[in-house]
Design an enzyme around this catalytic site. Structure first.
Site, PDB file in Angstrom:
ATOM      1  N   SER A 187      -1.599  -3.304  -6.071  1.00  0.00           N
ATOM      2  CA  SER A 187      -1.137  -4.539  -5.425  1.00  0.00           C
ATOM      3  C   SER A 187      -1.544  -4.520  -3.960  1.00  0.00           C
ATOM      4  O   SER A 187      -1.604  -3.457  -3.332  1.00  0.00           O
ATOM      5  CB  SER A 187       0.388  -4.663  -5.532  1.00  0.00           C
ATOM      6  OG  SER A 187       0.882  -5.680  -4.672  1.00  0.00           O
ATOM      7  N   TYR A 200       8.570  -1.193  -4.784  1.00  0.00           N
ATOM      8  CA  TYR A 200       7.427  -1.721  -5.526  1.00  0.00           C
ATOM      9  C   TYR A 200       6.112  -1.409  -4.805  1.00  0.00           C
ATOM     10  O   TYR A 200       5.169  -0.893  -5.411  1.00  0.00           O
ATOM     11  CB  TYR A 200       7.574  -3.225  -5.714  1.00  0.00           C
ATOM     12  CG  TYR A 200       6.384  -3.880  -6.380  1.00  0.00           C
ATOM     13  CD1 TYR A 200       6.228  -3.824  -7.755  1.00  0.00           C
ATOM     14  CD2 TYR A 200       5.417  -4.541  -5.619  1.00  0.00           C
ATOM     15  CE1 TYR A 200       5.131  -4.417  -8.366  1.00  0.00           C
ATOM     16  CE2 TYR A 200       4.321  -5.134  -6.226  1.00  0.00           C
ATOM     17  CZ  TYR A 200       4.178  -5.060  -7.596  1.00  0.00           C
ATOM     18  OH  TYR A 200       3.087  -5.638  -8.198  1.00  0.00           O
TER      19      TYR A 200
END
Length: 311
Positions: A187, A200
């Site tokens: 990401s 995350y």
């Protein structure tokens, strides 16, 4: 003394200039020239089967469909058997390829990998897409994450542990054949400040680092390893609508990312995401504190928007 200082200053400017030039040319090649103007990599050279984790929604489902469209038989791995059957039916009908279903919850214990190993025995997997991942409900301060302790462990097992463990299962057969492609979904949050997404984004930083080092280890043995540092894509997890300039649909994103295979080892896979990452990293270089405050403000706005839309 002044002569030595001038010499050192000149040398430093020279080194910086060389790094800047090579960095710019590499960025242009990896993000524009290679993916857009050169011949795309023939993925079928890697084998006949592809395995995709998190294959029933979003990016994972689209990878399964895009690879099936290129002639791959697909091993679909996800936790919902009902959804797996739905995706398998859709793929078989549209692309006339074989599918194999594995219903697994990646937040369960390590025994799941023995189950996967048993179920893929005898299948020569040429492409592995480690897509499965999870995030808590919305951007949130660390101590305010609902059911925090369980969420920490679940994210570690799903986002981190799954990647090297799946590679451990599939990589040996790739090495034996001297051919294989591993795509690990990271990401952009791993590369820029992302307060309110600390667990995350850190889990995705592991994916990017692991992928880079694994690529260096096995590139000489015919294995291509790519990490995709994705930005916002219109999926159920991101809870945003795709189809705009900087927020693609899963199909737009995956078809773009596939063009980067063979040209970029660690990439956003989508040019607008690359531009966005460059801008934020430049801002962070100039003023880290200001960038962090801006990103925190953006995350709080995203959280407020989510709960407003959920009412």
């Amino acid at each position: 003394m002044s002569c030595c200082f001038e010499l050192l200053k000149t040398f430093s400017v020279f080194v910086f200039g060389i790094q800047l030039i090579f960095g710019v040319f590499r960025w242009i090649y990896e993000n524009i020239v290679g993916p857009r103007f050169l011949e795309p990599t023939d993925l079928r050279k890697y084998g006949k089967w592809a395995l995709v984790t998190g294959a029933t929604d979003g990016i994972g489902k689209q990878y399964a469909k895009s690879l099936a469209d290129r002639g791959f038989n697909i091993v679909l791995v996800s936790r919902s058997l009902t959804k797996l059957h739905d995706v398998a039916k859709e793929i078989s009908k549209s692309y006339n390829v074989q599918t194999h279903l594995i219903a697994i919850n990646f937040t369960d214990g390590p025994e799941i990998y023995d189950q996967i190993k048993q179920q893929i025995a005898g299948i020569e997997i040429g492409v592995l897409v480690n897509n499965v991942g999870m995030f808590h409900l919305a951007p949130e301060y660390f101590l305010d994450i609902p059911d925090r302790d369980k969420m920490i462990l679940d994210i570690i097992k799903c986002n981190i542990t799954s990647v090297p463990m799946m590679c451990s299962l599939i990589l040996p057969q790739m090495v034996q054949r001297q051919s294989g492609l591993i795509i690990n979904i990271s990401s952009v949050s791993a590369c820029i400040p992302c307060p309110n997404m600390s667990i995350y984004s850190s889990s995705k930083a592991f994916v990017a680092k692991f992928s880079s080092d694994l690529a260096a280890e096995y590139e000489s043995q015919g294995i291509t390893v790519q990490a995709l540092t994705t930005g916002s894509v219109g999926t159920n997890m991101t809870k945003v609508k795709g189809g705009s300039f900087n927020v693609p649909t899963p199909k737009q994103y995956v078809e773009s990312a596939i063009r980067y295979v063979g040209y970029a080892r660690n990439t956003n896979g989508f040019l607008p995401h690359s531009l966005m990452q460059f801008i934020v990293q430049f801002m962070n270089f100039v003023s880290p504190s200001v960038t962090e405050k801006l990103m925190l403000k953006r995350m709080r706005e995203a959280r407020a928007r989510f709960f407003k839309e959920s009412q």
